[in-house]
Design a protein around this motif. Structure first.
Motif, PDB file in Angstrom:
ATOM      1  N   ARG A 187       0.813  -1.218   0.000  1.00 25.99           N
ATOM      2  CA  ARG A 187       0.000   0.000   0.000  1.00 25.99           C
ATOM      3  C   ARG A 187       0.846   1.269   0.000  1.00 25.99           C
ATOM      4  O   ARG A 187       0.311   2.360  -0.219  1.00 25.99           O
ATOM      5  CB  ARG A 187      -0.949  -0.027   1.197  1.00 25.99           C
TER       6      ARG A 187
ATOM      7  N   ASN B  84       1.275   2.457  -3.932  1.00 27.89           N
ATOM      8  CA  ASN B  84       0.309   3.378  -4.549  1.00 27.89           C
ATOM      9  C   ASN B  84      -0.155   4.447  -3.547  1.00 27.89           C
ATOM     10  O   ASN B  84      -1.133   5.147  -3.776  1.00 27.89           O
ATOM     11  CB  ASN B  84      -0.884   2.625  -5.144  1.00 27.89           C
TER      12      ASN B  84
ATOM     13  N   LEU C  15      -1.664   4.285  -0.797  1.00 32.96           N
ATOM     14  CA  LEU C  15      -2.865   4.139   0.017  1.00 32.96           C
ATOM     15  C   LEU C  15      -2.457   4.403   1.463  1.00 32.96           C
ATOM     16  O   LEU C  15      -3.239   4.873   2.278  1.00 32.96           O
ATOM     17  CB  LEU C  15      -3.445   2.729  -0.118  1.00 32.96           C
TER      18      LEU C  15
ATOM     19  N   MET D 271      -4.946  -2.451  -8.803  1.00 31.75           N
ATOM     20  CA  MET D 271      -4.766  -3.222  -7.575  1.00 31.75           C
ATOM     21  C   MET D 271      -5.878  -4.260  -7.452  1.00 31.75           C
ATOM     22  O   MET D 271      -7.038  -3.968  -7.733  1.00 31.75           O
ATOM     23  CB  MET D 271      -4.785  -2.283  -6.368  1.00 31.75           C
TER      24      MET D 271
ATOM     25  N   PHE E  48      -7.359  -7.616  -4.789  1.00 32.85           N
ATOM     26  CA  PHE E  48      -7.389  -7.886  -3.354  1.00 32.85           C
ATOM     27  C   PHE E  48      -7.755  -9.333  -3.041  1.00 32.85           C
ATOM     28  O   PHE E  48      -8.401 -10.009  -3.835  1.00 32.85           O
ATOM     29  CB  PHE E  48      -8.413  -6.964  -2.685  1.00 32.85           C
TER      30      PHE E  48
ATOM     31  N   ASN F 116     -13.064  -7.322  -3.250  1.00 34.11           N
ATOM     32  CA  ASN F 116     -13.551  -5.942  -3.061  1.00 34.11           C
ATOM     33  C   ASN F 116     -14.326  -5.396  -4.253  1.00 34.11           C
ATOM     34  O   ASN F 116     -14.151  -4.245  -4.644  1.00 34.11           O
ATOM     35  CB  ASN F 116     -12.389  -5.005  -2.737  1.00 34.11           C
ATOM     36  N   LEU F 117     -15.178  -6.230  -4.817  1.00 30.01           N
ATOM     37  CA  LEU F 117     -16.020  -5.761  -5.918  1.00 30.01           C
ATOM     38  C   LEU F 117     -17.201  -4.977  -5.350  1.00 30.01           C
ATOM     39  O   LEU F 117     -17.571  -5.142  -4.195  1.00 30.01           O
ATOM     40  CB  LEU F 117     -16.540  -6.951  -6.727  1.00 30.01           C
ATOM     41  N   PHE F 118     -17.776  -4.109  -6.199  1.00 26.56           N
ATOM     42  CA  PHE F 118     -18.975  -3.373  -5.783  1.00 26.56           C
ATOM     43  C   PHE F 118     -20.174  -4.298  -5.943  1.00 26.56           C
ATOM     44  O   PHE F 118     -20.518  -4.679  -7.063  1.00 26.56           O
ATOM     45  CB  PHE F 118     -19.166  -2.116  -6.631  1.00 26.56           C
ATOM     46  N   ARG F 119     -20.814  -4.622  -4.842  1.00 30.25           N
ATOM     47  CA  ARG F 119     -21.954  -5.555  -4.903  1.00 30.25           C
ATOM     48  C   ARG F 119     -23.160  -4.931  -5.587  1.00 30.25           C
ATOM     49  O   ARG F 119     -24.016  -5.616  -6.117  1.00 30.25           O
ATOM     50  CB  ARG F 119     -22.352  -5.982  -3.485  1.00 30.25           C
TER      51      ARG F 119
ATOM     52  N   PRO G 117     -13.865   2.449 -12.883  1.00 29.48           N
ATOM     53  CA  PRO G 117     -12.638   3.272 -12.915  1.00 29.48           C
ATOM     54  C   PRO G 117     -12.539   4.100 -14.198  1.00 29.48           C
ATOM     55  O   PRO G 117     -11.938   5.180 -14.184  1.00 29.48           O
ATOM     56  CB  PRO G 117     -11.506   2.242 -12.832  1.00 29.48           C
TER      57      PRO G 117
ATOM     58  N   ARG H 164     -11.180  -5.164 -13.764  1.00 29.75           N
ATOM     59  CA  ARG H 164     -11.416  -3.816 -13.263  1.00 29.75           C
ATOM     60  C   ARG H 164     -10.094  -3.071 -13.066  1.00 29.75           C
ATOM     61  O   ARG H 164      -9.978  -1.890 -13.394  1.00 29.75           O
ATOM     62  CB  ARG H 164     -12.195  -3.882 -11.936  1.00 29.75           C
TER      63      ARG H 164
END
Lengths: 312, 220
Positions: free
Chosen positions: A62, A65, A67, A99, A101, A105-108, A119, A166
């Motif tokens: 992290r 980038n 974060l 990045m 994970f 960490n997808l958008f449900r 993005p 993504r």
């Protein structure tokens, strides 16, 4: 011995994609998650960072980038020193660093297509352009037929492939993988690793993976760094580090990886079958054993008993 | 003396209409303001995208001061302010103001708590893509929390129906007012019964609608 505890990665000047100089991260409360790490990742290569949980590898990733902002030290990606950038410039720079994970960490709330187009949309692409590029990325990972589905309708491996699509949608030059296969079964892990290999060879994306699974490193990485207590304790070419591990942590990882490999159990039998001299075979097994491989213990016990019977 | 049904019915229909109007108007305004306050609470909390201790503590304190005040008391306390802002403190329109004030803070907590429930990993993914903080709030967090948010708002809607009846007894219109003026003061049990039936119907409709919406959002 060039790899053992060496302080730097040998990368030809001008060829490096990622460079960390004396980077440290201290969290409130005085915890030093990352301590004076230098790292250089060659453009177009795959770099592995291994370590036990809590070794600081997740924080290190992290820091690349930003974060996490480093407490001290500088981070340069693609020739741009990220640590000098303001919030807005940094956001633009991050579009060049994908990045993925462990938990995907997808958008449900968004479809597969919506996830991959996100993005692109937020970096200014028109709806049509985002759609075209997202479908292209989905085709690359082999999921364009699932574009209209939702993440929860997909398997773990498929979800990670959506995550990869993504991350690649904005055509980044770097891909950071945070334990990307740790939530997947062995079969699916192989598929995702194969895909990451294609991302590297076909798209020329520089990849950094952090993992606690040595087999991930041996499968796709060119170089590896071993972390412990926030420091890099060993680094080098993967085959080098793997065959001659110097640091106890590295040795433990290699041992664990060998244990996990079913082929090794067959080794004593294979040596015999191929007519390898018994003394040589014993020496090979003894050396492996010295490195902590206990695969042949049953076999050896048997042989020892035989030897004892002969000498008696 | 009890009134005839043909005199009562128009009053009942009007009262029901007023109640629906009060509730929906309050819901609309409270959703707008409450979502804003809820987002602010969430964003400024520790580790939030706009972490700001002063703003968070102030807002949180405000919410905690206003929320425990019983609705009836709140309407009375806010009376002078209502008169100032709405021109009058009596009537269906006037009462929307104090109702909105109270409901806003309820909605704020509902929004905040549902946003807290969103996976932090999703926010991290958005940050890694270079998404701005305000976009993270509006285009990532709110959609991700929408399913439980709809259920929370349904709870709020039902509470508002209850609330509107109380408001009806202290100057507001609607079935609360009718129940007091005709059911209670005139000892007309029939009006009381009809009022209760209307309320049950409204609550049922609200819950049904909320469940349907959340199912649609959650795709279950």
């Amino acid at each position: 011995m060039s790899h053992s505890s060496s302080r730097s990665d040998a990368v030809t000047a001008g060829q490096e994609m990622i460079r960390l100089d004396a980077v440290a991260k201290e969290f409130p409360g005085g915890v030093r998650a990352v301590d004076a790490v230098d790292l250089a990742v060659e453009a177009g290569s795959v770099y592995g960072i291994v370590g036990h949980s809590g070794a600081g590898k997740s924080t290190l990733l992290r820091l690349i980038n930003l974060l996490e902002r480093p407490t001290t030290g500088s981070v340069t990606v693609g020739g741009q020193e990220l640590t000098t950038l303001g919030e807005r410039q940094l956001r633009t720079a991050r579009r060049d660093i994908g990045m993925i994970f462990q938990q995907f960490n997808l958008f449900r709330s968004r479809t597969v297509l919506g996830n991959v187009a996100f993005p692109l949309r937020q970096s200014g692409s028109s709806r049509a352009e985002a759609r075209t590029k997202a479908l292209e990325a989905l085709r690359f990972v082999g999921l364009d037929e699932h574009a209209k589905r939702y993440p929860e309708q997909l398997s773990g491996g498929q979800r990670q492939r959506v995550g990869i699509a993504r991350a690649l949608a904005t055509s980044p030059r770097v891909l950071l993988c945070d334990e990307a296969t740790s939530a997947l079964d062995p079969q699916t892990t192989q598929e995702v690793l194969e895909l990451l290999r294609r991302v590297n060879t076909e798209l020329g994306v520089t990849i950094v993976v952090i993992t606690h699974e040595m087999e991930v490193v041996t499968a796709i990485c060119d170089r590896v760094a071993v972390m412990e207590d926030g420091r890099v304790v060993e680094r080098g070419e993967v085959h080098e580090v793997f065959t001659r591990p110097q640091h106890p942590t590295t040795q433990a990882f290699v041992r664990a990886a060998l244990h996990a490999s079913p082929v090794l159990g067959l080794l004593p039998g294979l040596l015999r079958e191929h007519g390898v001299d018994a003394a040589v075979a014993d020496s090979v097994l003894a050396q492996l054993d010295a490195n902590g491989t206990e695969f042949a213990s049953a076999e050896r016990t048997e042989r020892n008993q035989r030897n004892q019977a002969v000498s008696a | 003396m009890q009134q005839d049904w043909d005199v009562l019915w128009p009053k009942i229909v009007d009262a029901a209409g007023e109640t629906v109007y009060m509730v929906l108007a309050t819901l609309l305004f409270a959703t707008l303001f409450g979502t804003a306050v809820g987002l602010a609470l969430y964003a400024t909390r520790k580790g939030g995208v706009f972490q700001n201790r002063l703003v968070f503590v102030t807002l949180s304190f405000l919410v905690n001061v206003i929320r425990p005040v019983p609705a009836l008391i709140a309407i009375v306390i806010l009376n002078p302010l209502t008169r100032e802002l709405m021109g009058t403190a009596v009537g269906t329109d006037a009462v929307i103001f104090p109702m909105t004030v109270i409901a806003t803070f309820g909605v704020a907590r509902i929004v905040e708590s549902n946003l807290v429930g969103v996976e932090p990993g999703v926010i991290e993914a958005a940050r890694a893509m270079g998404t701005s903080r305000i976009r993270i709030l509006l285009t990532v967090l709110v959609p991700e929390a929408l399913g439980p948010l709809v259920l929370g708002m349904t709870f709020m809607l039902v509470a508002l129906i209850d609330f509107s009846v109380i408001a009806g007894t202290v100057g507001g219109g609607g079935v609360g007012n009718l129940a007091i003026t005709h059911g209670y003061l005139r000892f007309d049990d029939r009006v009381m019964a009809v009022t209760v039936l209307i309320l049950i119907g409204l609550v049922q409709a609200a819950q049904l609608l909320g469940n349907m919406l959340s199912r649609k959002v959650l795709r279950r």
